[in-house]
Design an enzyme around this catalytic site. Structure first.
Site, short mmCIF file in Angstrom:
data_model
loop_
_atom_site.label_atom_id
_atom_site.label_comp_id
_atom_site.label_asym_id
_atom_site.label_seq_id
_atom_site.Cartn_x
_atom_site.Cartn_y
_atom_site.Cartn_z
N GLU A 284 -29.10 93.17 77.49
CA GLU A 284 -30.36 93.85 77.14
C GLU A 284 -30.95 93.31 75.84
OE1 GLU A 284 -30.12 98.13 76.99
OE2 GLU A 284 -30.54 98.33 79.11
N HIS A 305 -7.34 84.67 90.03
CA HIS A 305 -7.12 84.55 91.47
C HIS A 305 -8.41 84.70 92.26
CE1 HIS A 305 -2.64 84.60 91.10
NE2 HIS A 305 -3.01 85.09 89.91
N LYS A 419 -37.93 100.95 87.67
CA LYS A 419 -38.17 102.41 87.68
C LYS A 419 -39.56 102.71 88.23
CE LYS A 419 -35.41 103.27 83.55
NZ LYS A 419 -35.46 103.63 82.15
O1 PA5 Z 1 -30.01 100.79 76.09
C1 PA5 Z 1 -30.78 101.59 76.57
O2 PA5 Z 1 -31.77 101.98 75.95
C2 PA5 Z 1 -30.55 102.13 77.96
O3 PA5 Z 1 -29.39 101.65 78.52
C3 PA5 Z 1 -30.49 103.64 77.88
O4 PA5 Z 1 -29.43 104.01 77.05
C4 PA5 Z 1 -30.30 104.25 79.26
O5 PA5 Z 1 -31.36 103.87 80.09
C5 PA5 Z 1 -30.23 105.76 79.17
O6 PA5 Z 1 -31.38 106.27 78.58
P1 PA5 Z 1 -31.44 107.77 78.12
O7 PA5 Z 1 -30.44 107.98 77.07
O8 PA5 Z 1 -32.86 107.97 77.63
O9 PA5 Z 1 -31.17 108.63 79.35
#
Ligand code: PA5
Length: 444
Positions: A284, A305, A419
């Site tokens: 990310e 393996h 999303k």
């Molecule tokens: O790194 C991030 O921002 C995402 O992985 C969020 O943590 C994830 O989408 C969960 O979001 P939230 O805490 O708003 O439910």
């Protein structure tokens, strides 16, 4: 020693001058982090988190964990991505993959990280006849996977113990003041914990997001924070000898030579979820603007393996980073077998950790000979202190590595696309225009 980066197996692939050439960019990245002037500078709360955290909340986390451990058989932790991976990674690294089966007392199950109906049914089954509590974790409060699981679990709990008692068994970790979850928690009187504004999901494991589930697992969260605090100190020096920076430089030097995949590997199954956490952290943070190393992972010797052939002999697009855990949580002495039927008596009368280490050394040499650049992240063991150090090491390396790549390491604009499509296809109000367009594409 806390965490060290050892580049001795990189000598064939990177010349010392290449570190000299890239280091000025590291100095700039360091200065941007320290002065909070680089891209994403409103999400740098993690930098000082190990020393600059809310001590009152920390004490409340420990109290809540003690209560949950005393009044519950099961804790269901609902969260996804940054609101899930860190807690599970630390718990499994420190306590082992089978901590629920091996240890008496509280069982901890993670949910709200999938839309699988099978998974939610299994979670429901795990609560049958059990006293349970819920920790719902969502910064936004609107994440579909988590919200969907939470509405099911809340109803389950209310049906089991009644709304009043349920309100004492739901713990919400969310934004300090905004969002639907915060509003609901305040209205119902649930204990709440804070995801700080300036800490993104993948940098949140040392906030209540990770600390409450980790404390519930019986792990010493003060030691975890101390490990991170000591690593913060160690990796705050702007020097070529800063091991976090050396790792960041190595990644970028290799990336610029066409090594576009990094495989993080440990010879320890308990590291599996730490691998997943690393993948989110680097994936990310760096995978944007059509750039970035693809973070992948293996657990050896298991994956030797399956992936071993490719790593030894496949396309030369990757490098490996091994997490070299010096001492296992438990060792095992291999006895001799009378008759030596399996031919393995040459391994007998020694600890299994020695065999595992020789497997690692053999693999390093083989993959190196096969043309794979390979660096080592060395850590004494996977106790709370050292895992805290590892977390901070990866954070610092990731931030600098992202700046070396000229991306904002602290945003994640790309995660919204799926999303939007999902909401449109499901007919969420406000997405009507996209629905027909997407359905036409699907029906081709
Ligand atoms: O790194 C991030 O921002 C995402 O992985 C969020 O943590 C994830 O989408 C969960 O979001 P939230 O805490 O708003 O439910």
């Amino acid at each position: 020693m806390s965490v060290k980066y050892n580049g001795k197996h990189l000598a064939k692939f990177i010349r010392p001058e290449e570190y000299d050439a890239i280091f000025p960019q590291v100095e700039l990245a360091h200065q941007q982090l320290e002065s909070r002037s680089g891209a994403g500078n409103d999400f740098l709360g993690w930098l000082d988190l190990p020393v600059n955290y809310d001590k009152e909340e920390f004490a409340r986390i420990q109290q809540a964990a003690a209560k949950i451990r005393a009044d519950s058989d099961v804790l269901l932790v609902a969260g996804i991505g940054g609101s899930y991976l860190g807690a599970r990674a630390v718990i499994e690294a420190v306590k082992g993959q089978f901590h629920n089966e091996v240890e008496d007392g509280l069982k901890i199950y993670f949910c709200g990280n999938t839309i699988s109906p099978t998974a939610i049914n299994d979670i429901i089954s795990l609560t049958k006849g059990k006293r349970f509590s819920i920790n719902v974790i969502s910064k936004s409060g609107t994440t579909t996977e988590t919200a969907l699981a939470f509405r099911v679990l809340r109803k389950l709990l209310e049906d089991a113990v009644g709304p009043e008692e349920a309100n004492k068994r739901i713990y919400a970790t969310t934004d300090r003041s905004r969002g639907t979850l915060k509003q609901l928690a305040d209205a119902q009187g649930w204990p709440t914990f804070v995801v700080p504004d300036d800490v993104g999901g993948r940098f949140s494991v040392l906030t209540a997001v990770g600390l409450l589930p980790i404390a519930c697992a019986g792990i010493d969260i003060a030691a975890l924070m101390q490990g991170a605090a000591d690593a913060r100190e160690e990796f705050s020096v702007c020097s070529k000898d800063n091991d976090a920076y050396r790792y960041a430089m190595t990644r970028n030097i290799l990336y610029r030579k066409g090594k576009v995949v990094e495989t993080l590997t440990a010879f320890e199954p308990d590291f599996t979820m730490m691998n997943e956490w690393y993948k989110q952290l680097f994936g990310e943070s760096e995978g944007k603007d059509q750039k970035g190393l693809m973070p992948t992972s293996c657990i050896f010797s298991t994956d030797l393996h399956s992936m071993g052939q490719f790593l030894q002999d496949g396309s030369r697009t990757m490098f490996e980073t091994y997490v070299d855990i010096k001492a296992p949580r438990q060792d095992y002495f291999i006895p001799a077998l009378e008759g030596n039927f399996d031919g393995l008596n040459f391994l007998a009368d020694q600890n299994m950790s020695i065999v595992n280490r020789k497997a690692m050394e053999g693999t390093i040499l083989a993959h190196n000979d096969g043309g794979v650049p390979l660096g080592l992240i060395e850590v004494d063991c996977l106790d709370a202190y050292n895992v805290g150090s590892l977390i901070y090491f990866f954070w610092k390396a990731c931030a600098v590595s992202g700046y070396l790549l000229s991306v904002n390491p602290f945003d994640q604009p790309g995660v919204e696309s799926y999303k939007k499509n999902m909401f449109a296809l499901l007919g969420k109000p406000g997405y009507e225009a996209q629905k027909a367009e997407l359905e036409a594409k699907l029906n081709g």
